[in-house]
Design an enzyme around this catalytic site. Structure first.
Site, PDB file in Angstrom:
ATOM      1  N   GLU A 113       1.001  -1.249   0.291  1.00 34.82           N
ATOM      2  CA  GLU A 113      -0.103  -0.240  -0.107  1.00 34.82           C
ATOM      3  C   GLU A 113       0.393   1.317  -0.356  1.00 34.82           C
ATOM      4  O   GLU A 113       0.629   2.132   0.447  1.00 34.82           O
ATOM      5  CB  GLU A 113      -0.568   0.312   0.693  1.00 34.82           C
ATOM      6  CG  GLU A 113      -1.941  -1.046   1.717  1.00 34.82           C
ATOM      7  CD  GLU A 113      -2.839  -1.531   2.701  1.00 34.82           C
ATOM      8  OE1 GLU A 113      -2.903  -0.513   2.931  1.00 34.82           O
ATOM      9  OE2 GLU A 113      -3.463  -2.391   2.905  1.00 34.82           O
TER      10      GLU A 113
ATOM     11  N   HIS B 156       0.124  -0.770  17.321  1.00 34.02           N
ATOM     12  CA  HIS B 156      -0.904   0.349  17.588  1.00 34.02           C
ATOM     13  C   HIS B 156       0.655   1.171  18.522  1.00 34.02           C
ATOM     14  O   HIS B 156       0.555   2.522  18.958  1.00 34.02           O
ATOM     15  CB  HIS B 156      -1.765   0.134  18.058  1.00 34.02           C
ATOM     16  CG  HIS B 156      -2.559   0.624  17.400  1.00 34.02           C
ATOM     17  ND1 HIS B 156      -2.908   0.020  17.740  1.00 34.02           N
ATOM     18  CD2 HIS B 156      -3.838   0.863  16.508  1.00 34.02           C
ATOM     19  CE1 HIS B 156      -4.752  -0.975  16.586  1.00 34.02           C
ATOM     20  NE2 HIS B 156      -4.890   0.475  15.720  1.00 34.02           N
TER      21      HIS B 156
HETATM   22  N1  GLN Z   1      -5.437  -2.646   4.900  1.00 30.83           N
HETATM   23  C1  GLN Z   1      -5.022  -1.310   5.841  1.00 30.83           C
HETATM   24  C2  GLN Z   1      -4.026  -1.208   6.152  1.00 30.83           C
HETATM   25  O1  GLN Z   1      -3.461  -1.856   6.767  1.00 30.83           O
HETATM   26  C3  GLN Z   1      -6.131  -1.466   6.542  1.00 30.83           C
HETATM   27  C4  GLN Z   1      -6.194  -0.825   7.772  1.00 30.83           C
HETATM   28  C5  GLN Z   1      -6.888  -0.583   9.104  1.00 30.83           C
HETATM   29  O2  GLN Z   1      -7.610  -1.521   8.980  1.00 30.83           O
HETATM   30  N2  GLN Z   1      -7.010   0.781   9.424  1.00 30.83           N
HETATM   31  O3  GLN Z   1      -3.703  -0.073   6.005  1.00 30.83           O
END
Ligand code: GLN
Ligand code: ZN
Length: 756
Positions: free
Chosen positions: A485, A696
């Site tokens: 991503e 997190h």
């Molecule tokens: N596919 C997204 C990522 O990996 C999902 C993010 C999320 O769930 N907030 O960042």
């Protein structure tokens, strides 16, 4: 008529606070500088509100990380494992917020949960047997005096005791045993603030808009009976928001309070409750009429009509925001590129201050030229204001048939076909999609945006990031890979930018948790896909490996929930348009050779109505089928995944199953394993990947820790239907934590697999 603001955005118009706090975490800024910067930011926020002419300006609504955590710190609610680190109060506070791993020890963060029906997340206080619940902090009084020194008499704000008790994790404690001492602490806070000169103190009880049991109402009466008892020099405002208080209206009105704040925007029954029961003569009503959650200009004619219909004298009325302005961006002034007519239709936090003041003047009968002009301009705006219509989209939506919402064959029949095609081992390992957004990744995007590099260069670098990411995953030994991503700044913004109907801000940041902000897109017109969005990246990534590549999309419910929706169509109508666009993308990905497609619904639960009686009729009845519309067209062999950023869905398991995904991953490491039990007991059919570690936090989980998590999962879920993954995307983490964490995860999965 006076005006009141429930809370103001605190991250700073340029997200200053985020950068200061993060610099502090990285040892680039010391505590003194951090606190001095924060004080300046507070001063600016107060000044903006004063200059706009707001009468009751909040203090204490600022936070370095989170307001519930501040309350916990104020009341000494600091679990022993954090005290034991022996850190400074500031570092103890941050250790609770994000965990600590260093010379002083190794502790996980406190859990984080969604703040009611918003995209804000609060830190869940943990009240154990040792917590004295006594006032140990002075922040509230300090900030009140800070503002006073600036010449501003503020209204101190703090979350109330009922909300605290209902949202906290009580360990070996009951609300009943906490209530007397908690009430005494609040009384002490009120006395202190009164002695410093506070006139109004605002106690926030958003929990009053949720379903309340008779015991909850008794607890409310007990808490407030005790905390309002005896002489007091400040007036108390009990502030509610995010809905109406239908379960406890008479009980609240019977309390010896000077003010009650009600939400007329989200509170569907607020006006009817006020009409029916009235407002007792000893109380001022704070009428929440300026929407704190959406960014459209207030409709003055409507608001004035509501104000006029209220059965009380204007002297007993204060005009207020509907909730804290925390949930909208700071100011339109930072937006240089937002085009008309959208711009004039918008009001961010700062502009809402102006609306409050104009409305209060109009409501008080001000007939000056300025007020008349404001009213006329507002009327004209609302006559012209309509999102743009795309006839082709409207026709496509109108032509939808029930069969379009159902995938065939049934999930149980698809599973063996998918296994035959994918040949995955037991306990397949994967990630949630994003990989660390390193400075290089961000720099590439920023340079492209600024026009410093060509599209070709930009894309060449993206391909390199993807290739490196795929190589890393192969080397680490993950079974189902992702492309990382890197082309996305944000999972919703990215899709919004590639769909017609969305509008973007440059600085429209809204705090999501701690130092994380999101920049929600604005839905202004009908939505459609202009061209394939992710297909080329996923195709390229799949071409680099023989392992299955999982394509990544954001689902329609999440896109609507994390955008500022238009108000001339229902959320369901907007989501259906988006679902059709995502459906086209799903089918193109399948045609491009992707055998696994993940459609994230990170925010599905967040707009679940706060009252259970509204869950189906107001939400699930359209949201779940709308998700199915995105994937009902794929072949049986194509595996559909979804992901959710929370695990509190014990109570909607059948609905989650009815999304008809093949696999779902969700956050589990920060919360209890409650959900696993529920999954086992309800015969949940979808295969599941409960997160085995918390992303997190920068902590690196050990192999043993993850193995323990996997074994706990296998207690509840048959190995054939269990997946092993972190609990969310890795974009906020650095490579230094990510690689060892993933290695530990794969090693733990391999070890457990060997024993099955
Ligand atoms: N596919 C997204 C990522 O990996 C999902 C993010 C999320 O769930 N907030 O960042
Ligand atoms: Zn997530």
């Amino acid at each position: 008529m006076q005006t009141s603001v429930i809370g103001y955005p605190r991250i700073g118009a340029q997200r200053e606070l985020k950068f200061w706090v993060e610099s502090y975490f990285q040892d680039k800024l010391d505590a003194e500088a951090l606190l001095a910067n924060a004080a300046q930011l507070r001063a600016r926020r107060w000044d903006t509100q004063r200059q706009s002419g707001i009468d009751l300006i909040p203090s204490g609504d600022f936070s370095l990380y989170d307001g519930m955590l501040d309350l916990a710190a104020l009341l000494g609610i600091v679990p022993q494992r954090y005290r034991a680190l022996g850190l400074s109060p500031l570092d103890t506070y941050f250790a609770m917020a994000k965990g600590y791993q260093g010379p002083a020890g190794d502790v996980k963060a406190l859990p984080m949960k969604k703040w009611f029906n918003t995209n804000y997340h609060y830190i869940v206080p943990e009240i154990g047997p040792e917590e004295p619940l006594q006032v140990v902090g002075t922040q509230l009084g300090d900030q009140f005096r800070e503002a006073l020194a600036q010449g501003i008499l503020t209204k101190p704000v703090l979350p109330g005791p009922l909300t605290l008790l209902k949202l906290s994790n009580l360990q070996g404690r009951t609300p009943a045993d906490c209530a007397p001492v908690l009430a005494a602490s609040y009384r002490q806070i009120l006395q202190r603030l009164g002695s410093l000169g506070a006139d109004w103190v605002q106690i926030d009880e958003p929990v009053l808009v949720t379903d309340l049991s008779p015991e909850d109402i008794a607890l409310l009466e007990q808490l407030y009976g005790a905390l309002l008892e005896g002489p007091r020099t400040c007036r108390v405002l009990l502030q509610t928001y995010f809905g109406d208080i239908r379960d406890c209206y008479p009980a609240v009105m019977a309390l010896p309070l000077e003010g009650v704040g009600l939400d007329f925007v989200e509170g569907r029954q607020t006006a009817a409750l006020v009409a029916r029961y009235g407002i007792p003569a000893d109380k001022t009503l704070f009428a929440g009429l300026v929407n704190g959650k959406n960014i459209w200009r207030n409709n003055y004619a409507q608001t004035l009509a509501t104000l006029r219909s209220l059965p009380l004298d204007p002297e007993r009325l204060v005009l207020s925001t509907s909730c804290s302005l925390l949930h909208v961006p700071h100011t339109l002034q930072s937006e240089r590129r937002l085009a008309e007519p959208v711009r004039r239709a918008c009001a961010f936090a700062e502009e809402k201050l102006g609306e409050l003041v104009e409305l209060a003047a109009l409501a008080a009968g001000d007939t000056s030229e300025g007020s008349a002009a404001a009213l006329a301009a507002n009327r004209a705006l609302h006559q012209e204001l309509r999102g743009s219509v795309d006839e082709a989209v409207r026709r496509r939506v109108a032509a939808l048939q029930p069969a379009d919402y159902d995938r065939a064959p049934r999930r149980a029949r698809r599973a063996p076909l998918q296994q035959a095609a994918l040949q995955l081992p037991l306990l397949p390992t994967t990630t949630i999609g994003s990989f660390p957004q390193t400075p290089q990744v961000r720099q590439n995007r920023n340079r492209f945006r600024r026009g410093e590099i060509s599209q070709q260069d930009y894309e060449a670098r993206l391909r390199q990031f993807i290739a490196d990411c795929v190589a890393l995953q192969e080397e680490v030994g993950l079974d189902v890979l992702v492309h990382g991503e890197f082309e996305r700044n944000d999972m919703v913004e990215y899709f919004g930018e590639n769909l017609a109907g969305f509008v973007f801000t440059q600085q429209g940041w809204v705090q999501s948790y701690g130092t994380r902000c999101v920049k929600p897109p604005i839905i202004f017109g009908d939505v459609s896909r202009r061209r394939p969005i992710t297909v080329e990246w996923s195709r390229y990534a799949q071409g680099l490996t023989s392992r299955p590549m999982k394509a990544m999309l954001t689902g329609p419910i999440t896109i609507v929930n994390w955008s500022f929706p238009r108000e001339d169509l229902t959320p369901a109508e907007q989501a259906t348009q988006i679902a059709l666009a995502i459906r086209d993308e799903v089918l193109d990905l399948e045609a491009a050779g992707l055998r696994i497609i993940q459609i994230d619904e990170a925010a599905l639960r967040e707009k679940l109505p706060l009252r259970q009686s509204d869950w189906h009729s107001q939400y699930l009845d359209w949201a779940i089928p709308t998700f199915r519309l995105t994937h009902s067209g794929v072949r049986p062999e194509t595996q559909i995944h979804t992901h959710m950023c929370y695990s509190e869905f014990e109570d909607i398991l059948p609905e989650i199953d009815a999304m008809d995904a093949d696999v779902i991953s969700f956050e589990a490491s920060r919360s209890s394993l409650e959900i696993l039990r529920a999954i086992r007991e309800t015969g949940f059919e979808t295969a599941v990947g409960p997160g085995v570690y918390d992303i997190h936090s920068p902590r690196i989980p050990s192999h043993e820790e993850i193995e323990g998590a996997i074994r706990a999962i296998l207690q509840a879920i048959p190995a054939e239907r269990a997946w092993i993954n972190p609990d969310c995307g890795l974009k906020t983490r650095g490579p230094a934590e990510t690689e060892p964490s993933l290695r530990h995860m794969v090693a733990a999965a391999t070890a457990v697999r060997g024993t099955l």
